[in-house]
Design an enzyme around this catalytic site. Structure first.
Site, PDB file in Angstrom:
ATOM      1  N   SER A 171       0.840  -1.185   0.000  1.00 24.98           N
ATOM      2  CA  SER A 171       0.000   0.000   0.000  1.00 24.98           C
ATOM      3  C   SER A 171       0.887   1.251   0.000  1.00 24.98           C
ATOM      4  CB  SER A 171      -0.953  -0.045   1.186  1.00 24.98           C
ATOM      5  OG  SER A 171      -2.024   0.839   1.026  1.00 24.98           O
ATOM      6  N   ASP A 179      -8.626  -3.864  -6.878  1.00 22.35           N
ATOM      7  CA  ASP A 179      -8.155  -3.407  -5.572  1.00 22.35           C
ATOM      8  C   ASP A 179      -8.869  -2.094  -5.295  1.00 22.35           C
ATOM      9  OD1 ASP A 179      -6.685  -2.011  -3.533  1.00 22.35           O
ATOM     10  OD2 ASP A 179      -4.959  -3.298  -3.914  1.00 22.35           O
ATOM     11  N   HIS A 213      -7.097  -5.942  -1.326  1.00 21.30           N
ATOM     12  CA  HIS A 213      -5.920  -5.101  -1.095  1.00 21.30           C
ATOM     13  C   HIS A 213      -4.825  -5.941  -0.454  1.00 21.30           C
ATOM     14  CE1 HIS A 213      -3.812  -1.370  -0.776  1.00 21.30           C
ATOM     15  NE2 HIS A 213      -3.838  -1.329   0.544  1.00 21.30           N
TER      16      HIS A 213
END
Length: 498
Positions: free
Chosen positions: A220, A435, A464
């Protein structure tokens, strides 16, 4: 953008013993020698979670770094790092540093967390696993804006704005937040929180650990930090894995607005799941009907919030966060059921609302606002919200809304880190096709920027996070082979489901 544990709402690092012969203009040469003594490892703080299934010892230490790298001999702050040491010296390659996302997410427990989720023993044999709280976070000289659970400001993503007036109201809240952060920053530390400085900290940690090079895994926002780290220090980064890609070395306005694209692309997976379970949840017999149910509920809650405090913006936020992983679908479906009957007694309570954590939110804002210039004109955000509400009706009017960055006290002290495409091929990029927060577009952008230095592994998956947590066999095998054996794919790869 942080590690998935329940509904995560966004929602992101010199040479020793030798000199680099060619250093690109955007790279930094470390003058930090490797430490002979190394950090002093002791028991970790009690709040560092080690799952009972993890049998490997976890130890912690502190590494001093400059608060201001323009004044390296001035005020020093401490970065706390954790370590799960390799027990196989004959197989040990070096250190593998981790970042779970954010910016602002704690990472001291990240090595133990991934081990508990099945990180292969080949990786734990090959590396000392190094977690950390990045500067300003948790046990690393923490900062605060003084947020409380009752504050109107939402965590990391502004609320969905159903009309122009909602943007105006949010602008007032955003200005108040920026003013409070400035007022609480009595020691002048917030301006030194940036992705570039966190990358410099990583190189300091590498040197303190006595390593000529360090490997890195970031997910991320951690993908942005890792991209900055290997761009600034190409000679001292070893094997780099970037998972669920922001799209650059920082989170900017374009990256934030891509959240809306991510939800549009990922929501159909939940809609198909719910449609197959209509007899149980009653959300719609087809994915199209499930989508209409979502829009109807959100608009109804816009007009009249539920007695428990659930609003339209909050309903959209919770739905967005629940798309991070399919394991959250059932709870999301049950939550929708709660609000299908307007006259019913809602079962979900106010605890479902985001509860901003002061330290994590402070770091998120400081890094995000310090990394790049943000528009200051409210009309810019009004136009973007109106545009994205039409382009991405599920969530666009949230991620295009105004942040406190529009009123932030500090201007960026340096340009954003430029992606360095010079150097050996050592960047493995992992990305799900669907995502909600870091869509495939971000993975493709970063792959293009790194050019020959990188390979992109695209996974036919939803949610994710790819490596270990994603459950895809192909991506797991490719990544583990790279980390352990250095086997970088010859070209970009596509991994099918399974």
């Amino acid at each position: 953008m942080v590690r998935r544990r329940g509904v995560a709402l966004v929602g992101t690092l010199g040479l020793a013993g030798a000199l680099v012969t060619v250093i690109p203009a955007m790279a930094e040469e470390s003058a930090v020698p490797r430490s002979a003594a190394g950090p002093q490892w002791t028991a970790c703080p009690k709040d560092v979670v080690v799952p009972p299934t993890v049998q490997l010892p976890v130890r912690c230490a502190k590494v001093p770094v400059p608060l201001d790298y323009d004044d390296p001999d001035g005020t020093q702050i401490e970065i706390m790092v954790s370590r799960i040491a390799s027990t196989k010296p004959e197989k040990r390659r070096g250190v593998l540093m981790f970042n779970p996302g954010g910016p602002g997410g704690t990472g001291l427990d990240q090595p133990a967390f991934l081990v508990s989720k099945g990180l292969p023993t080949g990786v734990t044999d090959a590396y000392d696993l190094i977690g950390m709280d990045t500067r300003g976070v948790g046990h690393s000289s923490p900062v605060s804006c003084g947020f409380t659970a009752d504050d109107a400001y939402w965590a990391n993503i502004p609320p969905y704005a159903p009309d122009d007036a909602a943007v105006t109201r949010q602008a007032e809240i955003a200005k108040d937040v920026a003013d409070r952060c400035a007022a609480h920053d009595t020691e002048g530390r917030l301006r030194h929180l940036s992705t570039a400085n966190m990358a410099r900290d990583l190189d300091r940690i590498r040197a303190a650990l006595g390593e000529e090079k360090a490997s890195f895994y970031g997910a991320s926002y951690g993908s942005a930090l890792g991209a900055a780290y290997t761009s600034m220090f190409p000679a001292t980064t070893d094997r780099v894995v970037l998972d669920s890609i922001v799209g650059d070395t920082h989170l900017d306005r374009a990256g934030l607005r891509r959240f809306a694209l991510g939800m549009e692309q990922t929501f159909p997976d939940f809609a198909a799941w719910a449609a197959k379970r209509h007899e149980s949840y009653g959300l719609g017999r087809t994915p199209q009907q499930v989508r209409r149910t979502y829009l109807t509920l959100a608009e109804r809650l816009d007009e009249k919030p539920a007695p428990d405090g659930m609003t339209g913006p909050l309903f959209r936020q919770v739905t967005f966060g629940s798309l991070y992983n399919e394991i959250q679908y059932a709870n999301l479906a049950r939550l929708w059921q709660t609000y299908l009957n307007p006259g019913g007694a809602p079962q979900a309570k106010a605890a479902a609302a985001p509860n901003p954590q002061d330290n994590a939110l402070t770091v998120f804002l400081a890094v995000t606002c310090n990394d790049v210039e943000w528009p200051e004109d409210v009309d810019t955000y009004r136009r973007a919200v109106a545009q994205d509400r039409k382009r991405f009706p599920l969530f666009g009017a949230a991620s295009a809304n105004i942040l406190p960055c529009a009123y932030w006290t500090h201007e960026p002290s340096e340009p954003p880190v430029a992606v360095n495409d010079k150097g050996r091929r050592n960047v493995l990029i992992l990305q799900n096709r669907h995502d909600p927060v870091t869509p495939l577009a971000g993975g493709k952008l970063l792959r293009e920027k790194f050019d020959k230095r990188a390979r992109l592994v695209t996974v036919d998956g939803s949610g994710h996070g790819v490596y270990v947590l994603g459950g895809n066999a192909c991506a797991l095998n490719v990544t583990t082979s790279y980390l352990v054996d250095g086997a970088m794919p010859a070209g970009d790869r596509n991994c099918q489901r399974g």
